[in-house]
Design a protein around this motif. Sequence first.
Motif, mmCIF file in Angstrom:
data_model
loop_
_atom_site.group_PDB
_atom_site.id
_atom_site.type_symbol
_atom_site.label_atom_id
_atom_site.label_comp_id
_atom_site.label_asym_id
_atom_site.label_seq_id
_atom_site.Cartn_x
_atom_site.Cartn_y
_atom_site.Cartn_z
ATOM 1 N N VAL A 13 12.879 -5.347 1.387
ATOM 2 C CA VAL A 13 11.457 -5.064 1.133
ATOM 3 C C VAL A 13 11.289 -4.216 -0.125
ATOM 4 O O VAL A 13 10.416 -4.492 -0.959
ATOM 5 C CB VAL A 13 10.815 -4.378 2.364
ATOM 6 N N ASP A 14 12.110 -3.198 -0.286
ATOM 7 C CA ASP A 14 12.016 -2.343 -1.475
ATOM 8 C C ASP A 14 12.242 -3.144 -2.755
ATOM 9 O O ASP A 14 11.507 -2.978 -3.735
ATOM 10 C CB ASP A 14 13.026 -1.200 -1.390
ATOM 11 N N GLN A 15 13.233 -4.026 -2.746
ATOM 12 C CA GLN A 15 13.503 -4.842 -3.929
ATOM 13 C C GLN A 15 12.402 -5.886 -4.129
ATOM 14 O O GLN A 15 12.017 -6.171 -5.265
ATOM 15 C CB GLN A 15 14.875 -5.518 -3.815
ATOM 16 N N ALA A 16 11.873 -6.436 -3.038
ATOM 17 C CA ALA A 16 10.776 -7.411 -3.145
ATOM 18 C C ALA A 16 9.548 -6.777 -3.791
ATOM 19 O O ALA A 16 8.827 -7.435 -4.548
ATOM 20 C CB ALA A 16 10.426 -7.971 -1.771
ATOM 21 N N HIS A 17 9.313 -5.506 -3.519
ATOM 22 C CA HIS A 17 8.164 -4.802 -4.107
ATOM 23 C C HIS A 17 8.338 -4.643 -5.619
ATOM 24 O O HIS A 17 7.362 -4.535 -6.349
ATOM 25 C CB HIS A 17 7.985 -3.450 -3.417
ATOM 26 N N ILE A 18 9.565 -4.673 -6.091
ATOM 27 C CA ILE A 18 9.833 -4.642 -7.530
ATOM 28 C C ILE A 18 9.699 -6.048 -8.116
ATOM 29 O O ILE A 18 9.136 -6.244 -9.193
ATOM 30 C CB ILE A 18 11.242 -4.074 -7.807
ATOM 31 N N VAL A 19 10.194 -7.052 -7.394
ATOM 32 C CA VAL A 19 10.234 -8.441 -7.869
ATOM 33 C C VAL A 19 8.864 -9.126 -7.843
ATOM 34 O O VAL A 19 8.529 -9.893 -8.747
ATOM 35 C CB VAL A 19 11.247 -9.245 -7.008
ATOM 36 N N CYS A 20 8.049 -8.857 -6.829
ATOM 37 C CA CYS A 20 6.776 -9.559 -6.626
ATOM 38 C C CYS A 20 5.817 -9.351 -7.803
ATOM 39 O O CYS A 20 5.517 -8.209 -8.167
ATOM 40 C CB CYS A 20 6.130 -9.063 -5.333
ATOM 41 N N PRO A 21 5.301 -10.432 -8.397
ATOM 42 C CA PRO A 21 4.387 -10.278 -9.522
ATOM 43 C C PRO A 21 3.064 -9.591 -9.147
ATOM 44 O O PRO A 21 2.478 -8.891 -9.973
ATOM 45 C CB PRO A 21 4.146 -11.703 -10.026
ATOM 46 N N TYR A 22 2.593 -9.752 -7.916
ATOM 47 C CA TYR A 22 1.382 -9.037 -7.493
ATOM 48 C C TYR A 22 1.666 -7.537 -7.463
ATOM 49 O O TYR A 22 0.844 -6.729 -7.924
ATOM 50 C CB TYR A 22 0.928 -9.496 -6.109
ATOM 51 N N SER A 23 2.803 -7.146 -6.921
ATOM 52 C CA SER A 23 3.166 -5.729 -6.890
ATOM 53 C C SER A 23 3.306 -5.184 -8.308
ATOM 54 O O SER A 23 2.850 -4.082 -8.610
ATOM 55 C CB SER A 23 4.478 -5.528 -6.124
ATOM 56 N N HIS A 24 3.918 -5.962 -9.172
ATOM 57 C CA HIS A 24 4.086 -5.541 -10.563
ATOM 58 C C HIS A 24 2.727 -5.373 -11.246
ATOM 59 O O HIS A 24 2.496 -4.382 -11.941
ATOM 60 C CB HIS A 24 4.952 -6.555 -11.320
ATOM 61 N N ASN A 34 0.401 0.168 -11.658
ATOM 62 C CA ASN A 34 -0.151 1.351 -12.327
ATOM 63 C C ASN A 34 -1.644 1.565 -12.087
ATOM 64 O O ASN A 34 -2.235 2.453 -12.689
ATOM 65 C CB ASN A 34 0.128 1.282 -13.834
ATOM 66 N N GLY A 35 -2.249 0.780 -11.217
ATOM 67 C CA GLY A 35 -3.676 0.961 -10.992
ATOM 68 C C GLY A 35 -4.081 0.908 -9.542
ATOM 69 O O GLY A 35 -5.251 1.076 -9.222
ATOM 70 N N LEU A 36 -3.125 0.682 -8.662
ATOM 71 C CA LEU A 36 -3.448 0.501 -7.255
ATOM 72 C C LEU A 36 -2.284 0.993 -6.416
ATOM 73 O O LEU A 36 -1.141 0.610 -6.646
ATOM 74 C CB LEU A 36 -3.694 -0.997 -6.995
ATOM 75 N N ASP A 37 -2.584 1.860 -5.452
ATOM 76 C CA ASP A 37 -1.550 2.352 -4.561
ATOM 77 C C ASP A 37 -1.396 1.347 -3.419
ATOM 78 O O ASP A 37 -2.268 1.224 -2.576
ATOM 79 C CB ASP A 37 -1.948 3.723 -4.014
ATOM 80 N N VAL A 38 -0.303 0.595 -3.441
ATOM 81 C CA VAL A 38 -0.022 -0.393 -2.400
ATOM 82 C C VAL A 38 0.977 0.220 -1.420
ATOM 83 O O VAL A 38 2.086 0.570 -1.808
ATOM 84 C CB VAL A 38 0.539 -1.703 -2.999
ATOM 85 N N ARG A 39 0.555 0.354 -0.183
ATOM 86 C CA ARG A 39 1.430 0.888 0.858
ATOM 87 C C ARG A 39 2.175 -0.265 1.516
ATOM 88 O O ARG A 39 1.552 -1.170 2.046
ATOM 89 C CB ARG A 39 0.609 1.671 1.878
ATOM 90 N N VAL A 40 3.501 -0.199 1.490
ATOM 91 C CA VAL A 40 4.340 -1.250 2.079
ATOM 92 C C VAL A 40 5.074 -0.653 3.264
ATOM 93 O O VAL A 40 5.775 0.351 3.131
ATOM 94 C CB VAL A 40 5.345 -1.815 1.055
ATOM 95 N N THR A 41 4.898 -1.290 4.432
ATOM 96 C CA THR A 41 5.508 -0.797 5.657
ATOM 97 C C THR A 41 6.316 -1.909 6.299
ATOM 98 O O THR A 41 5.847 -3.040 6.416
ATOM 99 C CB THR A 41 4.425 -0.336 6.662
ATOM 100 N N LEU A 42 7.518 -1.565 6.727
ATOM 101 C CA LEU A 42 8.350 -2.485 7.484
ATOM 102 C C LEU A 42 7.998 -2.299 8.949
ATOM 103 O O LEU A 42 8.055 -1.194 9.477
ATOM 104 C CB LEU A 42 9.824 -2.180 7.234
ATOM 105 N N VAL A 43 7.559 -3.385 9.600
ATOM 106 C CA VAL A 43 7.146 -3.292 11.011
ATOM 107 C C VAL A 43 8.139 -4.002 11.918
ATOM 108 O O VAL A 43 8.908 -4.824 11.484
ATOM 109 C CB VAL A 43 5.729 -3.867 11.253
#
Length: 140
Positions: free
Chosen positions: A116-127, A131-140
Amino acid sequence: MKVLYTTEASATGGRTGSAATSDGAFSVALTTPKELGGPGGEGNNPEQLFAAGYSACFLGAVKFVGAQKKVKIAEDSKVTATVGIGPRDDGEGFGLDVALAVSLPGLERDVAQAVVDQAHIVCPYSHATRNGLDVRVTLV
């Protein structure tokens, strides 16, 4: 950046109107939610479309990272994007609030978290939102 795929969509009528891709593969009626002063009812809104796009893209990034790390991502893995909209604290318009809940059944928690941590780096939406939106990512 070498562009591998391009698409095009247009909207008419703003939040209460329609949007469609130029190739005709996707078309949607748009309706402003009651909470934003619109009629609500049938139709979708930009926040729903963003949530659907981000969740699909993030799951694609999870699968990409899983393949790189030789980690099997289960078919029933799921990403749920919760997208809210409201006035920004600076009073200069509106902002988005985004949370991603990621379910990766069958993986040990530390392995799933690394994916998940690496996907948050790879994902173009996350990228794009980094710098303009705080996206909270949680593993459930």
